[in-house]
Design an enzyme around this catalytic site. Sequence first.
Site, PDB file in Angstrom:
ATOM      1  N   GLU A 146       0.843  -1.196   0.000  1.00 63.21           N
ATOM      2  CA  GLU A 146       0.000   0.000   0.000  1.00 63.21           C
ATOM      3  C   GLU A 146       0.876   1.242   0.000  1.00 63.21           C
ATOM      4  O   GLU A 146       1.963   1.231   0.573  1.00 63.21           O
ATOM      5  CB  GLU A 146      -0.799   0.004   1.286  1.00 63.21           C
ATOM      6  N   ASP A 147       0.395   2.288  -0.622  1.00 64.53           N
ATOM      7  CA  ASP A 147       1.124   3.546  -0.584  1.00 64.53           C
ATOM      8  C   ASP A 147       1.022   4.190   0.792  1.00 64.53           C
ATOM      9  O   ASP A 147       2.004   4.644   1.356  1.00 64.53           O
ATOM     10  CB  ASP A 147       0.652   4.513  -1.679  1.00 64.53           C
ATOM     11  N   ASP A 207      -4.095   5.287   6.117  1.00 63.14           N
ATOM     12  CA  ASP A 207      -4.693   6.491   6.709  1.00 63.14           C
ATOM     13  C   ASP A 207      -5.709   6.012   7.756  1.00 63.14           C
ATOM     14  O   ASP A 207      -5.322   5.590   8.834  1.00 63.14           O
ATOM     15  CB  ASP A 207      -5.334   7.305   5.581  1.00 63.14           C
ATOM     16  N   PHE A 213      -2.082  16.226   4.325  1.00 61.43           N
ATOM     17  CA  PHE A 213      -2.486  15.698   3.025  1.00 61.43           C
ATOM     18  C   PHE A 213      -1.249  15.632   2.135  1.00 61.43           C
ATOM     19  O   PHE A 213      -0.700  16.655   1.757  1.00 61.43           O
ATOM     20  CB  PHE A 213      -3.564  16.574   2.386  1.00 61.43           C
ATOM     21  N   ARG A 260       0.780  12.420  -8.857  1.00 63.42           N
ATOM     22  CA  ARG A 260       1.360  11.084  -8.677  1.00 63.42           C
ATOM     23  C   ARG A 260       2.809  11.004  -9.159  1.00 63.42           C
ATOM     24  O   ARG A 260       3.602  10.246  -8.635  1.00 63.42           O
ATOM     25  CB  ARG A 260       0.568  10.037  -9.452  1.00 63.42           C
TER      26      ARG A 260
END
Length: 179
Positions: free
Chosen positions: A98-99, A102, A151, A164
């Site tokens: 996973e990037d 959160d 963010f 990205r």
Amino acid sequence: METAIERVLLTEEEIKKRIKEIAYEIKKDFPKGDIILIGVLKGSVMFVADLMRALDFNVTMDFMAVSSYGNSSETSGIVRILKDLDFDIEGKDVIIVEDIIDTGTTLKYLYEYLKARNPKTLKICCLLDKPERRKVNIEADYVGFKIPDAFVVGYGLDYAEKFRNLPYVGILKEDIYKK
């Protein structure tokens, strides 16, 4: 694009160095190799590719696409699978890549979904971890960086499909995503 970034949180060099360290941790846990990396689209693409190159044993790669955000900066809480795996993982050593973790809602759903397919082992690897935002109980086995509640974009992470391609992770200016 650069003017939308408040500040760089992680440089390209820091990311590359940490990926090599994570690969070393994975090699210690799976000395014989033969693992499957499951990248969570689209954010994990850069991370999966770099991690795979850092592993010097047999690695298979597949991707899943899941959604709980859409074009919003907040999760909807409803997880949808948009693309499933192309092959069976039963009895295999699997690492979900996973990037970012959160709230953990999407990853928890995905973990349980894949666990039901009876892999030999199922681990989680994330580049970024935001523990302050966690809404469900889930932790990664391999963590690149713990980051503050900001963010972030870049290195695969996006806001409304933008940013990205940045080679670093940066904090997005608030006025961009609060429009």
